[in-house]
Design a protein around this motif. Structure first.
Motif, PDB file in Angstrom:
ATOM      1  N   TYR A 100     -12.581  -3.201 -17.618  1.00  0.00           N
ATOM      2  CA  TYR A 100     -12.001  -4.528 -17.409  1.00  0.00           C
ATOM      3  C   TYR A 100     -12.170  -5.396 -18.650  1.00  0.00           C
ATOM      4  O   TYR A 100     -11.277  -6.181 -18.987  1.00  0.00           O
ATOM      5  CB  TYR A 100     -12.646  -5.213 -16.207  1.00  0.00           C
TER       6      TYR A 100
ATOM      7  N   GLY B 199      -2.642  -4.774  -7.280  1.00  0.00           N
ATOM      8  CA  GLY B 199      -2.778  -5.834  -8.273  1.00  0.00           C
ATOM      9  C   GLY B 199      -1.451  -6.478  -8.617  1.00  0.00           C
ATOM     10  O   GLY B 199      -1.373  -7.688  -8.849  1.00  0.00           O
ATOM     11  N   GLU B 200      -0.382  -5.676  -8.647  1.00  0.00           N
ATOM     12  CA  GLU B 200       0.933  -6.230  -8.944  1.00  0.00           C
ATOM     13  C   GLU B 200       1.413  -7.125  -7.810  1.00  0.00           C
ATOM     14  O   GLU B 200       2.009  -8.178  -8.052  1.00  0.00           O
ATOM     15  CB  GLU B 200       1.936  -5.102  -9.177  1.00  0.00           C
TER      16      GLU B 200
ATOM     17  N   THR C 194      -5.148  -7.517 -13.704  1.00  0.00           N
ATOM     18  CA  THR C 194      -5.298  -7.965 -12.319  1.00  0.00           C
ATOM     19  C   THR C 194      -5.401  -6.781 -11.373  1.00  0.00           C
ATOM     20  O   THR C 194      -6.200  -6.775 -10.433  1.00  0.00           O
ATOM     21  CB  THR C 194      -4.106  -8.853 -11.915  1.00  0.00           C
ATOM     22  N   GLU C 195      -4.572  -5.765 -11.627  1.00  0.00           N
ATOM     23  CA  GLU C 195      -4.620  -4.560 -10.793  1.00  0.00           C
ATOM     24  C   GLU C 195      -5.974  -3.876 -10.905  1.00  0.00           C
ATOM     25  O   GLU C 195      -6.562  -3.462  -9.885  1.00  0.00           O
ATOM     26  CB  GLU C 195      -3.511  -3.602 -11.234  1.00  0.00           C
TER      27      GLU C 195
ATOM     28  N   ALA D 127      -8.832  -5.277 -11.715  1.00  0.00           N
ATOM     29  CA  ALA D 127      -9.834  -6.117 -11.053  1.00  0.00           C
ATOM     30  C   ALA D 127      -9.757  -5.964  -9.545  1.00  0.00           C
ATOM     31  O   ALA D 127     -10.778  -5.867  -8.860  1.00  0.00           O
ATOM     32  CB  ALA D 127      -9.637  -7.577 -11.460  1.00  0.00           C
ATOM     33  N   SER D 128      -8.541  -5.945  -9.012  1.00  0.00           N
ATOM     34  CA  SER D 128      -8.364  -5.797  -7.566  1.00  0.00           C
ATOM     35  C   SER D 128      -8.901  -4.459  -7.081  1.00  0.00           C
ATOM     36  O   SER D 128      -9.617  -4.391  -6.071  1.00  0.00           O
ATOM     37  CB  SER D 128      -6.877  -5.933  -7.209  1.00  0.00           C
TER      38      SER D 128
ATOM     39  N   THR E 163       1.096 -14.844  -6.615  1.00  0.00           N
ATOM     40  CA  THR E 163       0.318 -15.996  -7.096  1.00  0.00           C
ATOM     41  C   THR E 163       0.944 -16.567  -8.365  1.00  0.00           C
ATOM     42  O   THR E 163       1.790 -17.449  -8.298  1.00  0.00           O
ATOM     43  CB  THR E 163      -1.148 -15.581  -7.335  1.00  0.00           C
TER      44      THR E 163
ATOM     45  N   ALA F 249      -0.404 -10.363  -8.243  1.00  0.00           N
ATOM     46  CA  ALA F 249       0.131 -11.128  -9.369  1.00  0.00           C
ATOM     47  C   ALA F 249       1.470 -11.772  -9.019  1.00  0.00           C
ATOM     48  O   ALA F 249       1.732 -12.924  -9.372  1.00  0.00           O
ATOM     49  CB  ALA F 249       0.289 -10.220 -10.596  1.00  0.00           C
TER      50      ALA F 249
ATOM     51  N   SER G 105      -9.177  -7.069 -20.462  1.00  0.00           N
ATOM     52  CA  SER G 105      -9.182  -8.519 -20.658  1.00  0.00           C
ATOM     53  C   SER G 105      -8.960  -8.876 -22.122  1.00  0.00           C
ATOM     54  O   SER G 105      -8.241  -9.839 -22.440  1.00  0.00           O
ATOM     55  CB  SER G 105     -10.518  -9.094 -20.166  1.00  0.00           C
TER      56      SER G 105
ATOM     57  N   ALA H 180      -1.474  -8.592 -18.400  1.00  0.00           N
ATOM     58  CA  ALA H 180      -2.177  -9.388 -17.398  1.00  0.00           C
ATOM     59  C   ALA H 180      -2.061  -8.750 -16.021  1.00  0.00           C
ATOM     60  O   ALA H 180      -3.019  -8.761 -15.237  1.00  0.00           O
ATOM     61  CB  ALA H 180      -1.619 -10.814 -17.372  1.00  0.00           C
ATOM     62  N   GLY H 181      -0.897  -8.187 -15.711  1.00  0.00           N
ATOM     63  CA  GLY H 181      -0.722  -7.504 -14.434  1.00  0.00           C
ATOM     64  C   GLY H 181      -1.634  -6.285 -14.315  1.00  0.00           C
ATOM     65  O   GLY H 181      -2.224  -6.041 -13.258  1.00  0.00           O
TER      66      GLY H 181
END
Length: 609
Positions: free
Chosen positions: A235, A128-129, A209-210, A212-213, A135, A132, A239, A205-206
């Motif tokens: 999640y 996920g990192e 994202t991690e 979610a990934s 992107t 991030a 979030s 946020a990181g």
């Protein structure tokens, strides 16, 4: 550097000591673009700063009924308008160019690092990192780099406004010269807290994202065990943490924006009140009052860049810190052995790992048995030149006596190919999947046959509605999600066999197939790779029986070597791993120094000699 010249032939060697140093390095690498953007920014802001002078001159000309000065004022306003239009247009072009080229440089650096580390990257840094950084973080870093030149132009113009007003009208100019620096520096006390809240937001946020990934990657497993709701709730909580951190960060930036609006307004009021008194006393003219008023009012535009650069730095610094952390990773271990000192290094021969003592003789099929699957994965990475924890205590793997780390990256990758236990299939047709850098000695059909992919080809042929039943033209979905685990594993094996490297390292290549298929795959590997160096990390007797030699690794060291049947007969620890003996049976394992241990060590020492 222009956008049409991308990608960079060489993105350079970044300074990864910290996020701040990385941003400084990027700014230096963009120096030419920064200077062009600075020049156009100066033209743009100078045009804005000159407007009040033209307007004040026109107003005073009307008051004095002076047609000549009124015409001059009109010409000046036209010139300033052209300067504003041209400067704004070119400033935008150069700023966007700086943004895109800086982002492209970071993406190239990340791509190069990903290619250098391979699959080990996600073992050292969370997936996920990495997502991030490649992107959202890239965009924020580019934003700061392009904002630097506009900020510099704004500061220079603000200094020029203060100096010009002091000369033009000392009484009011002194007020402005004191007020504008105060306005520019007023937000400084708020920046540390705003930066901390921005860092907190990016960190959360990181993590989201991690999460979610990882959830998407393991969705099939989650569905199998009914864990979708559990991870969905995790999640949701992550979030909401991000949302709360974003709101807290936005409050600070709203306060900074309010300061940037309120204080210029107060300065403007002070200038008008004081200037009106001076005009009533006859100490300044109406035109001079209008000029100073306009200069203060229009100074708000360059002042906004001070807030923007603070915000850009606050958001880009944690992004740059994460990018620097990824770019600081290295594949280098301690280079042991000499190799060819007189010229370009040539690597060919036995593959030897000095850390564990595992040796794979050239041209033989060597199997390695580890009781711990994680240890087997780490050993596979080491054999490919991708140790999870490089450092002075971890010596480089040797190929023909030459350290892999001493070879150019391309040469090392060509010589040794590692297929881990969870290979990735990229989306595209089967022909594209097998179109990899290869020696050309192995045809795709032979590799598919050796990997026993007949059922996979049949399934793809049935799914190829638009390709006339040609499985090679059938598209495979991302990561091969439309295929079973065993089918994906065999297609990945076929891809590795097509590459035909000098040394092929396979980590559990048949863990997802049944025993009948495993027997046929083992025969296919042995037949197609006959005469080539092949290392398989596995504990399946069906694979081990096909190997020319088997090495047992226990507690991180090679302790026995022989054929599968020889080790079954003489090595209890080997039987414990391969035949899954019980704890009671393991109690009979001889202690180090017994005859069996001595025989194994003697065989290993004979190899090393």
């Amino acid at each position: 550097m222009q956008i049409r010249d991308l990608p960079y032939a060489d993105p350079g060697t970044p300074d990864v000591r910290s996020g701040t140093w990385f941003l400084v390095w990027l700014g230096r690498r963009q120096l030419g673009g920064q200077l062009r953007s600075l020049a156009w920014g100066l033209l743009h802001y100078a045009g804005i700063a000159g407007l009040p002078f033209g307007i004040g001159l026109a107003v005073q000309a009307v008051v004095d009924r002076d047609g000549g000065r009124l015409g001059l004022a009109g010409v000046l306003l036209v010139v300033f308008g052209i300067a504003i239009a041209a400067g704004d247009t070119m400033l935008h072009r150069t700023a966007v160019t700086n943004w895109i080229t800086a982002a492209a440089r970071v993406q190239q650096l990340l791509s190069r690092k990903t290619a250098e580390l391979g699959s080990v990257l996600t073992r050292r840094v969370a997936a996920g990192e990495v997502v991030a950084v490649s992107t959202g973080d890239v965009e924020k870093i580019g934003w700061f780099v392009e904002a630097l030149s506009r900020f510099a132009a704004s500061v220079l113009v603000l200094v020029a406004i203060c100096a010009g007003l002091l000369v033009y009208q000392p009484a009011l100019g002194a007020v402005v010269a004191v007020g504008l620096p105060v306005l520019a520096l007023a937000v400084l006390p708020l920046l540390p807290r705003a930066t901390r809240r921005a860092d907190e937001q990016r960190e959360k946020a990181g993590r989201a994202t991690e999460l979610a990934s990882d959830t998407v990657a393991g969705l099939r497993v989650l569905r199998g065990i009914g864990g979708e709701e559990l991870f969905l709730n995790r999640y949701r909580a992550a979030s909401q943490d991000v949302r709360g951190a974003a709101v807290r960060s936005a409050r600070m930036w709203a306060l900074i924006s309010a300061v940037q609006v309120v204080l210029p307004g107060l300065l403007l009021i002070a200038v008008v009140v004081y200037g009106a008194r001076l005009a009533l006393d006859g100490r300044i003219t109406v035109g001079e009052l209008v000029t100073v008023y306009g200069a203060v009012a229009l100074a708000h535009h360059p002042l906004r860049t001070v807030e923007e650069i603070a915000m850009a730095f606050a958001f880009s610094r944690p992004s740059a810190k994460r990018a620097a952390r990824v770019l600081a990773l290295a594949r280098t271990t301690t280079a042991t052995g000499t190799g060819d000192e007189g010229g370009e290094l040539q690597a060919s021969g036995d593959l030897y790992d000095p850390l564990t003592g595992v040796r794979a003789p050239a041209g033989l099929f060597t199997a390695v048995v580890c009781g711990d699957p994680d240890a087997a994965g780490r050993l596979a990475d080491r054999l490919g030149g991708h140790p999870a924890d490089p450092g002075p205590e971890h010596a480089s793997v040797l190929l023909g006596g030459v350290p892999l780390d001493a070879l150019p990256l391309e040469a090392a990758r060509t010589a040794v190919l590692v297929q881990d236990k969870d290979p990735v299939l990229l989306s595209g047709t089967l022909r594209e999947l097998l179109d990899v850098p290869a020696s050309g000695a192995v045809r795709a059909g032979d590799a598919l046959a050796a990997a026993r992919c007949e059922d996979v080809l049949d399934a793809l042929a049935q799914a190829s509605v638009d390709t006339g039943g040609d499985p090679m033209r059938t598209r495979i979905t991302e990561r091969g999600r439309s295929l079973s685990g065993g089918q994906r594993q065999r297609l990945a094996l076929a891809r590795s066999l097509v590459a035909d490297p000098e040394v092929l390292v396979l980590d559990e290549p048949t863990s997802a197939v049944d025993a009948h298929t495993e027997t046929r795959v083992a025969a296919g590997i042995a037949g197609l790779r006959a005469g080539a160096t092949t290392v398989v990390l596995a504990s399946s007797p069906l694979l081990l029986d096909r190997a020319d030699r088997v090495v047992l690794v226990h507690d991180g060291a090679a302790v026995a070597v022989g054929t599968h049947r020889e080790l079954l007969a003489r090595e209890p620890r080997y039987r414990a791993v391969v035949t899954r003996e019980t704890d009671e049976e393991l109690a009979a394992v001889p202690a180090p120094g017994d005859a069996l241990e001595a025989d194994a060590l003697e065989a290993l020492e004979g190899e090393s000699a």
